[in-house]
Design an enzyme around this catalytic site. Sequence first.
Site, PDB file in Angstrom:
ATOM      1  N   HIS A  26      -7.834   9.402  -5.561  1.00  0.00           N
ATOM      2  CA  HIS A  26      -8.708   8.367  -5.839  1.00  0.00           C
ATOM      3  C   HIS A  26      -9.964   8.603  -5.057  1.00  0.00           C
ATOM      4  O   HIS A  26     -10.186   9.615  -4.378  1.00  0.00           O
ATOM      5  CB  HIS A  26      -7.929   7.026  -5.499  1.00  0.00           C
ATOM      6  CG  HIS A  26      -7.598   7.034  -3.704  1.00  0.00           C
ATOM      7  ND1 HIS A  26      -8.261   6.152  -3.047  1.00  0.00           N
ATOM      8  CD2 HIS A  26      -6.737   7.819  -3.410  1.00  0.00           C
ATOM      9  CE1 HIS A  26      -7.621   6.433  -1.774  1.00  0.00           C
ATOM     10  NE2 HIS A  26      -6.955   7.199  -1.863  1.00  0.00           N
ATOM     11  N   SER A 263      -7.188  -0.140  -2.567  1.00  0.00           N
ATOM     12  CA  SER A 263      -5.698  -0.060  -2.641  1.00  0.00           C
ATOM     13  C   SER A 263      -5.297   0.763  -4.074  1.00  0.00           C
ATOM     14  O   SER A 263      -5.992   0.209  -5.026  1.00  0.00           O
ATOM     15  CB  SER A 263      -4.908  -1.345  -2.607  1.00  0.00           C
ATOM     16  OG  SER A 263      -3.374  -1.202  -3.287  1.00  0.00           O
ATOM     17  N   LYS A 264      -4.449   1.648  -4.008  1.00  0.00           N
ATOM     18  CA  LYS A 264      -4.258   2.341  -5.243  1.00  0.00           C
ATOM     19  C   LYS A 264      -3.477   1.342  -6.318  1.00  0.00           C
ATOM     20  O   LYS A 264      -3.486   1.462  -7.497  1.00  0.00           O
ATOM     21  CB  LYS A 264      -2.909   3.392  -5.069  1.00  0.00           C
ATOM     22  CG  LYS A 264      -3.541   4.561  -4.414  1.00  0.00           C
ATOM     23  CD  LYS A 264      -2.519   5.693  -4.012  1.00  0.00           C
ATOM     24  CE  LYS A 264      -3.210   6.538  -3.173  1.00  0.00           C
ATOM     25  NZ  LYS A 264      -2.485   7.308  -2.206  1.00  0.00           N
ATOM     26  N   ARG A 265      -3.201   0.124  -5.880  1.00  0.00           N
ATOM     27  CA  ARG A 265      -2.551  -0.674  -6.767  1.00  0.00           C
ATOM     28  C   ARG A 265      -3.628  -1.741  -7.295  1.00  0.00           C
ATOM     29  O   ARG A 265      -3.562  -2.669  -8.236  1.00  0.00           O
ATOM     30  CB  ARG A 265      -1.176  -1.344  -6.319  1.00  0.00           C
ATOM     31  CG  ARG A 265      -0.104  -0.670  -6.191  1.00  0.00           C
ATOM     32  CD  ARG A 265       0.878  -1.093  -5.144  1.00  0.00           C
ATOM     33  NE  ARG A 265       0.349  -0.836  -3.673  1.00  0.00           N
ATOM     34  CZ  ARG A 265       0.306   0.444  -3.318  1.00  0.00           C
ATOM     35  NH1 ARG A 265       0.956   1.442  -3.939  1.00  0.00           N
ATOM     36  NH2 ARG A 265      -0.015   0.632  -2.197  1.00  0.00           N
ATOM     37  N   ASP A 266      -4.723  -1.759  -6.724  1.00  0.00           N
ATOM     38  CA  ASP A 266      -5.627  -2.726  -6.931  1.00  0.00           C
ATOM     39  C   ASP A 266      -6.372  -2.262  -8.599  1.00  0.00           C
ATOM     40  O   ASP A 266      -6.979  -1.341  -8.529  1.00  0.00           O
ATOM     41  CB  ASP A 266      -6.933  -2.783  -6.060  1.00  0.00           C
ATOM     42  CG  ASP A 266      -7.861  -3.920  -6.501  1.00  0.00           C
ATOM     43  OD1 ASP A 266      -7.832  -4.285  -7.464  1.00  0.00           O
ATOM     44  OD2 ASP A 266      -8.720  -3.968  -5.597  1.00  0.00           O
TER      45      ASP A 266
END
Length: 494
Positions: A26, A263-266
């Site tokens: 990322h 955040s990787k989940r955002d």
Amino acid sequence: MRPWQKEGERMTVRLRYAPSPTGHLHIGGARTALFNYLYAKHMGGEFILRIEDTDLERNVDDAADKFADNLRWLGLEWDEGPDVGGTCEPYISTERLEIYGEYVSVLRQRGLAYACYCSEEELAAERDARVAKEEMPRYSGHCRHLTEAEVMDYEAQGRKPAIRFRVPDDAVVSFRDLIRGELNFEPGSMGGDFVIVKSSGIPTYNFACVVDDHLMAITHVMRGEEHISNTPRQLFLYRAFGWEPPLFGHVSLILGPNGKKLSKRDESIVQFVEQYRNMGYLPEALFNYLALLGWSPGGERELYDKAELVREFALERVHKSGAYFDPAKLAWINAQYLKSQSVANLLLVLRPLVERFVRDLPDHIDDVWLAEWLSLYQDRISSLGELPVAGRTFLIRLPELDDEAKSMLNQETAQAVVRAFLRHVESVPSWTKETIKPLFKAVQIDTGSKGKDLFMPIRAAALGQLQGPDLHRSLLLLGKGRLRERLQNALSSS
RNA sequence: GGCCCCAUGGUCAAGCGGUUAAGACACCGCCCUUUCACGGCGGAAUCAGGGGUUCGAAUCCCCUUGGGGUCACCA
């Protein structure tokens, strides 16, 4: 003097990027890698890629390969690493287990590390109790001084021990951060004896990292700010082994729209390198943007190529504060690169993109056609991925008329213009830049319409929209046959 | 909450004791243009607050406030 350093030899700087293969590369990771790379190259040193895959559960199958692939795409080539080899092989943690084992023994023999039999539940209970008392969660040192009998008892229960490092009780740590200056930590703020080998027998990050950095002769460790609190623990380890630690530099975080660490989940933000790659962003542009996020060469320029960035990079100019990731600025930089690159070059990126985005490629599409299509839109889009959308009308048979185009074509004078234009198109012997231009003059004479009244109806009928690239060139690209079909359609449907 | 980090426009940022506080993105306006873009010109917009130090503070120190990171047998 380091063990690997020969007398009188000038030490070359060695920096590494050590991702764990648990996901995708990322923006934040890429920038950390980039800073390490820029500094290493600026100093004429080496950049190393190492895979830290000590978390077996979270490892993702081809993540490591993808990391390598995307890092290379970005333009970060490493001097040593899992695929290219090097003098410090292997470069993958799980292939270095024996090495870690040796160093763990050293610590245990010296009484600096011990087996801890506490179960997950016991640890959790202990932690909860402390939190309830509003104390900092911290390992109590329960297994620090187990008797032989106690050990045998635990072993008999079938418990698998973790190995903990014995943190000196009066431990005070401070170090000089390359970016932040003097950093001090209070004793007792470090959480007590920490685990260096999990009960699975796999070392933890903090341990593997130290052993590897030392053995790989890493001179500077540049990493995200979230690692600041790991540094004291790692420093203890260096101290215990009697090794000279590398210099540490902690780079500020890249912030998402919410002002927090990405955040990787955002999902509110496109944050993976691969996504930008798939959207047709150019690696030079991402490189340029990322380099300027949290660092500035000073001055007014915004566009720098890799060589310039390497030349200019200076730790002193790396920012301490976090930086919001701004996709709009990235898009602008990419647009600048898009405009300055040759169509031939861009075609290399565009062709696979088009093949992926557009089903059933019309058979009139070849490289010459693609080049013209691209050049028509080159300074109107900010990434190549926008081309199939912006220039969609050229990919389909009949245009999709938007509301403006429809109402334009409803006007009587517009109909007359289109009708006259169609007549001239049909009678023109060949379809070239030279033969297209006079047609407009002819229609103007026939109908008396000129300016917008002349061009807009034709644009609407041919392309479906009132705005778009140069009309003459658009019509040329469209081709006589498809243009005629579109003009006829515009006349019959209204 | 403990420890740690950070603080110039909406965003990226220049600035390192004396400036009308650069520049870029985004935004707004004008020009260019057969349209839309591109481009050009212009505009609005910043030193978190309070104390010091100093002849003089965005720049140095302290406090407050605000934001963030971290407290795992994850990295």
